[in-house]
Design an enzyme around this catalytic site. Structure first.
Site, PDB file in Angstrom:
ATOM      1  N   ASP A   1      -4.066   2.481  -4.943  1.00 21.50           N
ATOM      2  CA  ASP A   1      -2.741   2.461  -4.301  1.00 21.50           C
ATOM      3  C   ASP A   1      -2.402   1.173  -3.565  1.00 21.50           C
ATOM      4  O   ASP A   1      -1.510   1.176  -2.731  1.00 21.50           O
ATOM      5  CB  ASP A   1      -2.556   3.698  -3.408  1.00 21.50           C
ATOM      6  CG  ASP A   1      -3.013   3.476  -1.976  1.00 21.50           C
ATOM      7  OD1 ASP A   1      -4.002   2.754  -1.777  1.00 21.50           O
ATOM      8  OD2 ASP A   1      -2.372   4.031  -1.078  1.00 21.50           O
ATOM      9  N   GLU A   2      -3.103   0.078  -3.870  1.00 27.43           N
ATOM     10  CA  GLU A   2      -2.705  -1.158  -3.188  1.00 27.43           C
ATOM     11  C   GLU A   2      -2.890  -2.395  -4.039  1.00 27.43           C
ATOM     12  O   GLU A   2      -3.737  -2.435  -4.929  1.00 27.43           O
ATOM     13  CB  GLU A   2      -3.425  -1.305  -1.845  1.00 27.43           C
ATOM     14  CG  GLU A   2      -4.915  -1.287  -1.947  1.00 27.43           C
ATOM     15  CD  GLU A   2      -5.551  -1.025  -0.587  1.00 27.43           C
ATOM     16  OE1 GLU A   2      -5.456  -1.909   0.259  1.00 27.43           O
ATOM     17  OE2 GLU A   2      -6.138   0.048  -0.417  1.00 27.43           O
TER      18      GLU A   2
ATOM     19  N   ASP B   1       0.869  -1.189   0.000  1.00 25.23           N
ATOM     20  CA  ASP B   1       0.000   0.000   0.000  1.00 25.23           C
ATOM     21  C   ASP B   1       0.899   1.231   0.000  1.00 25.23           C
ATOM     22  O   ASP B   1       1.793   1.353   0.839  1.00 25.23           O
ATOM     23  CB  ASP B   1      -0.903  -0.011   1.244  1.00 25.23           C
ATOM     24  CG  ASP B   1      -1.931   1.113   1.217  1.00 25.23           C
ATOM     25  OD1 ASP B   1      -3.129   0.816   1.104  1.00 25.23           O
ATOM     26  OD2 ASP B   1      -1.522   2.286   1.312  1.00 25.23           O
TER      27      ASP B   1
HETATM   28  N1  DCP Z   1      -8.659   8.462  -0.674  1.00 24.54           N
HETATM   29  C1  DCP Z   1      -9.708   9.363  -0.772  1.00 24.54           C
HETATM   30  N2  DCP Z   1     -10.644   9.447   0.229  1.00 24.54           N
HETATM   31  C2  DCP Z   1     -10.546   8.655   1.323  1.00 24.54           C
HETATM   32  C3  DCP Z   1      -9.499   7.731   1.433  1.00 24.54           C
HETATM   33  C4  DCP Z   1      -8.549   7.660   0.417  1.00 24.54           C
HETATM   34  O1  DCP Z   1      -9.797  10.086  -1.762  1.00 24.54           O
HETATM   35  N3  DCP Z   1     -11.453   8.755   2.300  1.00 24.54           N
HETATM   36  C5  DCP Z   1      -7.631   8.429  -1.740  1.00 24.54           C
HETATM   37  C6  DCP Z   1      -6.497   9.341  -1.361  1.00 24.54           C
HETATM   38  C7  DCP Z   1      -5.401   8.426  -0.892  1.00 24.54           C
HETATM   39  C8  DCP Z   1      -5.671   7.177  -1.716  1.00 24.54           C
HETATM   40  O2  DCP Z   1      -7.076   7.123  -1.899  1.00 24.54           O
HETATM   41  O3  DCP Z   1      -4.107   8.980  -1.119  1.00 24.54           O
HETATM   42  C9  DCP Z   1      -5.178   5.906  -1.053  1.00 24.54           C
HETATM   43  O4  DCP Z   1      -5.876   5.669   0.149  1.00 24.54           O
HETATM   44  P1  DCP Z   1      -5.182   5.102   1.433  1.00 24.54           P
HETATM   45  O5  DCP Z   1      -6.257   4.704   2.368  1.00 24.54           O
HETATM   46  O6  DCP Z   1      -4.174   4.058   1.058  1.00 24.54           O
HETATM   47  O7  DCP Z   1      -4.466   6.357   2.101  1.00 24.54           O
HETATM   48  P2  DCP Z   1      -3.070   7.035   1.781  1.00 24.54           P
HETATM   49  O8  DCP Z   1      -2.302   6.283   0.755  1.00 24.54           O
HETATM   50  O9  DCP Z   1      -3.321   8.464   1.453  1.00 24.54           O
HETATM   51  O10 DCP Z   1      -2.345   6.997   3.176  1.00 24.54           O
HETATM   52  P3  DCP Z   1      -1.688   5.741   3.909  1.00 24.54           P
HETATM   53  O11 DCP Z   1      -0.249   6.076   4.045  1.00 24.54           O
HETATM   54  O12 DCP Z   1      -2.376   5.661   5.224  1.00 24.54           O
HETATM   55  O13 DCP Z   1      -1.936   4.528   3.054  1.00 24.54           O
HETATM   56 MG    MG Z   2      -2.071   4.240   0.943  1.00 21.77          MG
HETATM   57 MG    MG Z   3      -4.822   2.141   0.186  1.00 16.02          MG
END
Ligand code: DCP
Ligand code: MG
Ligand code: MG
Length: 357
Positions: A108-109, A10
């Site tokens: 992203d995963e 991720d």
């Molecule tokens: N995303 C979004 N709204 C949300 C959750 C996520 O638009 N409520 C989008 C933005 C994030 C992407 O999806 O960058 C990936 O989600 P993740 O849950 O993997 O979160 P991040 O990658 O941002 O942070 P982490 O480091 O916790 O994985």
């Molecule tokens: Mg992420």
């Molecule tokens: Mg994610």
């Protein structure tokens, strides 16, 4: 059958990380991607915040006005989905090289099954370090990796230590790893199920594991059985792109049956505008638009049109859906329900018109 070794990757603070790689001068500053804060008066929510902004308490899905209060000196950006989709595609291409058993879960995963690639969990750990380094060097994106005997454990493990974490959970440690986690972490347990479990005095996976499966199925039906399995760390599902999300869409039952073409068309357009952000943010493209119409006597018809190419464009969905519904409007019959979905989904590479979110 020997056990499997599954990896879940991720990316860390994905949207902000992509923005930061284009602007190295932002290093060390809080970066928040989401709605326009409009000096604290903005509406909408945070999509993602980098780890520096998180130190101020900013989180995904938080109202942007609240983020502004917590972190007024942050750099606030509107999402640039086409860019994120491209970077995601490039980074996913690196992951794919590590195993042909690959499954992308979201923008992203992804999972990979590395059972045949390494001799044990230690070697899998070395491979994961190499993979993280390669994604960081080539794409300037940090990632966290979880390794486990199945997808359930691997996914929970990647979330365990972030950013740039690596968590290895061997089969013999699975129960110990799962026990203290809140039940909310398990796939499919949302706020409602969490609340229902709380009523039953179940907060952590350890407690869930001790409940008789009969009680769980009585309360939650078939999902109760799955909950029981998850609590015991059981997940036999394969790493495979087959059986993925097949469609995204919405339907509406009118309060009163309608025959006015304008009302029906407007409802159709509203439905498309409602679900399209879900399509955009998933980074997926569709090939087929599906329409469903139910007349007042419950007679139900479906129609579909498959494009010659993949798209994620909202106007395209509207145009195709309008064409599909026209004969039903012409019939003059009273309509009870309309629904529209897109199917034939895949994760996209080049997305053209993706301004919505
Ligand atoms: N995303 C979004 N709204 C949300 C959750 C996520 O638009 N409520 C989008 C933005 C994030 C992407 O999806 O960058 C990936 O989600 P993740 O849950 O993997 O979160 P991040 O990658 O941002 O942070 P982490 O480091 O916790 O994985
Ligand atoms: Mg992420
Ligand atoms: Mg994610």
């Amino acid at each position: 059958m020997a056990g499997r070794i599954i990896m879940h990757i991720d990316f860390d603070a994905f949207y902000p990380s992509v923005e930061e790689r284009e602007r190295p001068e932002w290093k060390g500053r809080p970066v928040i991607v989401g709605a326009d804060p409009r000096d604290g008066k903005g509406r909408g929510v945070v999509a993602s915040a980098n780890y520096i902004a998180r130190e101020f308490g900013v989180r995904s899905a938080m109202p942007i006005s609240r983020a502004w209060k917590l972190c007024p000196h942050g750099i606030y950006l509107r999402p640039n989905l086409p860019l994120y989709v491209k970077v995601s595609y490039d980074a996913m291409s690196i992951i794919r090289k590590y195993s042909e058993k690959f499954q992308q879960l979201s923008i992203d995963e992804a999972f990979i099954d590395v059972t045949g690639k390494v001799k044990d969990f230690e070697e899998a750990g070395d491979l994961a370090e190499k993979l993280k380094r390669e994604i960081l060097t080539k794409e300037q994106i940090g990632s966290s990796i979880g390794i486990g005997p199945n997808k359930l454990i691997a996914k929970l493990a990647s979330d365990y230590r972030k950013p740039y974490g690596l968590t290895i959970v061997k089969p013999e440690d699975s129960r110990k790893f799962l026990s203290p986690l809140p039940v909310r972490k398990l796939i499919g347990i949302g706020p409602k199920t969490e609340a229902a479990l709380k009523e039953m005095k179940i907060d952590a996976v350890e407690q869930l594991a001790k409940v008789d499966v009969k009680i769980l199925t009585e309360v939650f039906g078939k999902f109760g059985y799955r909950m029981h399995e998850m609590a015991l760390g059981i997940d036999d599902s394969d790493v495979s792109e087959e059986g993925e999300i097949k469609s995204i869409g919405k339907e509406l039952t009118f309060e009163e049956d309608v025959d006015d073409p304008q009302t029906i068309l407007q409802a159709l357009v509203d439905l498309i505008e409602e679900f399209h952000p879900e399509l955009s943010s998933s980074g997926m493209q569709f090939k087929t638009v599906n329409l469903k119409v139910r007349y007042e006597n419950f007679e139900t018809h479906t129609r579909a049109n498959t494009l010659g190419h993949y798209s994620n464009d909202m106007e395209t969905i509207k145009k195709v859906a309008r064409n599909l519904i026209q004969p039903f409007l012409d019939s003059g019959r009273k309509v009870r329900l309309v629904g529209v979905r897109v199917s034939g989904l895949r994760f996209g590479k080049n997305q053209k018109t993706l301004k919505e979110l």
